[in-house]
Design an enzyme around this catalytic site. Sequence first.
Site, mmCIF file in Angstrom:
data_model
loop_
_atom_site.group_PDB
_atom_site.id
_atom_site.type_symbol
_atom_site.label_atom_id
_atom_site.label_comp_id
_atom_site.label_asym_id
_atom_site.label_seq_id
_atom_site.Cartn_x
_atom_site.Cartn_y
_atom_site.Cartn_z
ATOM 1 N N TRP A 19 4.013 4.691 4.536
ATOM 2 C CA TRP A 19 2.992 3.372 5.087
ATOM 3 C C TRP A 19 3.881 2.380 5.617
ATOM 4 O O TRP A 19 4.920 2.151 5.102
ATOM 5 C CB TRP A 19 2.270 2.927 4.022
ATOM 6 C CG TRP A 19 1.405 1.702 4.245
ATOM 7 C CD1 TRP A 19 2.301 0.349 4.002
ATOM 8 C CD2 TRP A 19 0.272 1.454 4.647
ATOM 9 N NE1 TRP A 19 1.266 -0.842 4.323
ATOM 10 C CE2 TRP A 19 0.134 0.080 4.666
ATOM 11 C CE3 TRP A 19 -0.851 2.281 4.903
ATOM 12 C CZ2 TRP A 19 -1.082 -0.634 5.184
ATOM 13 C CZ3 TRP A 19 -1.819 1.611 5.385
ATOM 14 C CH2 TRP A 19 -2.181 0.611 5.496
ATOM 15 N N ASP A 22 2.886 -5.039 8.506
ATOM 16 C CA ASP A 22 3.552 -5.873 9.353
ATOM 17 C C ASP A 22 4.782 -6.250 9.972
ATOM 18 O O ASP A 22 5.600 -5.682 9.060
ATOM 19 C CB ASP A 22 3.345 -7.408 8.388
ATOM 20 C CG ASP A 22 2.003 -7.478 7.927
ATOM 21 O OD1 ASP A 22 1.087 -6.886 7.832
ATOM 22 O OD2 ASP A 22 2.007 -8.631 7.178
ATOM 23 N N GLN A 38 6.977 -4.395 6.832
ATOM 24 C CA GLN A 38 6.325 -4.028 5.358
ATOM 25 C C GLN A 38 6.344 -2.668 5.168
ATOM 26 O O GLN A 38 5.848 -1.881 6.227
ATOM 27 C CB GLN A 38 5.019 -4.672 5.393
ATOM 28 C CG GLN A 38 5.006 -6.013 5.410
ATOM 29 C CD GLN A 38 5.310 -6.824 4.011
ATOM 30 O OE1 GLN A 38 4.494 -6.793 3.227
ATOM 31 N NE2 GLN A 38 6.580 -7.491 4.096
ATOM 32 N N TRP A 46 -0.628 1.888 1.294
ATOM 33 C CA TRP A 46 -0.018 0.421 1.075
ATOM 34 C C TRP A 46 0.236 0.222 -0.243
ATOM 35 O O TRP A 46 -0.508 0.945 -1.353
ATOM 36 C CB TRP A 46 -1.243 -0.635 1.392
ATOM 37 C CG TRP A 46 -0.462 -2.142 1.236
ATOM 38 C CD1 TRP A 46 0.078 -2.727 2.240
ATOM 39 C CD2 TRP A 46 -0.786 -2.927 -0.143
ATOM 40 N NE1 TRP A 46 0.423 -3.740 1.605
ATOM 41 C CE2 TRP A 46 0.199 -3.891 0.513
ATOM 42 C CE3 TRP A 46 -0.995 -2.706 -1.275
ATOM 43 C CZ2 TRP A 46 0.072 -5.009 -0.555
ATOM 44 C CZ3 TRP A 46 -1.114 -3.713 -2.039
ATOM 45 C CH2 TRP A 46 -0.274 -4.941 -1.835
#
Length: 542
Positions: A19, A22, A38, A46
Amino acid sequence: AALPQPYRASFHFQPPDNWMNDPNGPMFYKGYYHLFYQWNPYAAVWGNITWGHAVSTDMIRWHILDLALLPDQWYDQYGCWSGSATFLNGKPVLLYTGWSNVSFSRDNQVQMQAMAIAVNYSDPLLRQWTKIPQNPILTAPDGINSTKFRDPTTGWLGKDDKWRMIVGAKRKHRGLAILYRSSDFVQWEKAKHPLHSVARTGMWECPDFYPMLASASRNGIDTSVTGPHVKHVLKVSLDDTKHDYYAVGTYVTGNDSFIPTNAKLDAGLGLRYDYGKYYASKTFFDDNKGRRILLGWVNESSIESADIAKNWSSMQGFPRIVWLDAENSERILQWPIDEIKSLYKQKNTLESMRLDIGPVVKVKTTNGAQLDIEVDFALPELKQAEKLEVNASSAQQLCSERASSRSGLVGPFGLLVLASEDQSEQTAVFFYIVSDGRGSWNALVCSDQSRSSLSTDPDKTAYGSFIPVFGNETTMSLRVLVDHSIVETFAQGGKVCITSRVYPTKAINEEAQVYVFNNGSVPIQLKKLTAWEMETVDIGPF
Ligand code: FRU
C-alpha cells in the site's frame, strides 16, 4: 505462479508492492530528486505507515532506497504520517506527524509533530535519517482535538528571520491551518490566529502554502519569497470529500494571514487540482530547474480484495509543473513535466479530418496501454450547441448523463482510450460544448469510466468539470497520459485536470486501443493527433 500484472504503471511511480498513499517531503538535493511516500511494508491495505524513500535524476526513473522513517518511537509508534521537507542553511530536514496513543503526561495525545534530520548530509542520497531527541516538537494546542492535528508543511522564512509553517486541523465544522513560528525550527510557538480557516470544510489534511509569480511566468519561486510580484496558493485536502482544493490569494505578511482573491473560491470551496482521483498532494520548489512541481496520490478504483490479490495499491500522479494562469489569475495551470519526452518511442499520428457523428477512427498503435496523447479539435459554430446550465456542482453529474455514448449537438467528441477492439471496454475522455443561452459557452470536460471494464467490481464513477469557452477560441485540446490502469487528462492546456483509474479485462497491454469519436450531430474537425508510445521504466533498487 505470480499473477500477471497488466495494471501496474510503466511510467508512473509505484513502489514494488503493498500500500502507498501520500507523497511526502519531495525535494531536489545534490543532483537527486527525493520522493518519500506513505507506505505499508506489510500489506496492500492502509496501516503500519512508514516513509518509503525513492530517488531519481528526472522524477521518472526512480530507485527505491531503504525506508527513511519507521514507527519506532513512543510518539510515532503507530505510524509516521505525512509531512514535508525544508532546507535549513542548505540542509533538508523533515517534519512529519507521529501517530500514537501513548498518554504519558501528555493527556492522550494522538497526533504529534516530529522532526528528523539526515545522518550524513554529504550523502546525496540521504539514505539515513534520525529523529531528533526533542521530539515531539508539537502536541495539539488547547481547543484542537488531537486526532485532528497533522501534516506539517514546508517552512518559510519571514522578514523577521523566523520560520513559519502550518499544521492542518479542524475545530467544530471549520477546517483550519494552524500557524507556528520558530527561530530554530525545533521550538515552535503557535500564532494567535491561524493562517486561514474556512467554515464547513472538514478536516484540512495535507495543507500546502506557496508563492507563484503574479506575472504568470512558468518559473517557480522558493517557498519563502513574498512581495508585490507574488500571489500565494493555499491548498487543502478535505478528509470528507477526499479532494484537493486550492485558492489563489494574497499572503498578508504583516499579520501572517491569507486572503483569497475570490471568497467564493476559498480553500476547500472552489477549484480543484483534479476532478478525478487525486489527493494529499504536495508541491516543492525545484531549484534545479527553477519551477514548482506538484505531486499527488492517485488511489484505487479496484476493490480491496483485488488489491490484496495483486499485492499493491495506488500510484503517484505524473509530476506536474504548476504556474498561474495569465488569462485568469484565480486559477493555476498544470502540465506534465517535460522530462516525459525522454520516454518517447514510436510516434503515431492522425492528420486533419472531419469527424461525423458515429463511426470511431482508430489510432494505430503497437502498445495502446502506455501512451502520451495530444489532440486538437477545431471548434465549430457555437450557435449550434445545446442550451444547458453547468456549474461546479453539476458538471460531474452532467458528465455521466451526457455520456460519450449518447448523441448530442456539439459533442460529445474526444478520445476512447484503453478500449478493446470491439469497444465494449473504453474510457472516454471528451468535451461537450453547451450554451448558457445568454451568449456564453462552456465546455464540459469529462472522463467517463462507466464502460471502462467488463468486470463489475471496480468503481466506475464518471468525473468532470467545465471550462468557459471564449468567442475568440478556435481549438479544444486534450493531453491524455495512458498508463495501463491510470488515465490522466489535461484539458485546454492544463486548465482542468482529471485523473481516473480503470481496470479493463480485455483492453490490456497490446490489446488496448485508442479511438477518436464524435457523437454530436455537428461535424467536428480533428486538427491533429499525436500518440507517443512510452518506454517502460524499471523502478528498481538503487
Ligand atoms: C491523507 C492522510 C494524512 C495522514 C496520512 C496517513 O491521506 O490521511 O492526513 O497524515 O494520510 O497515512
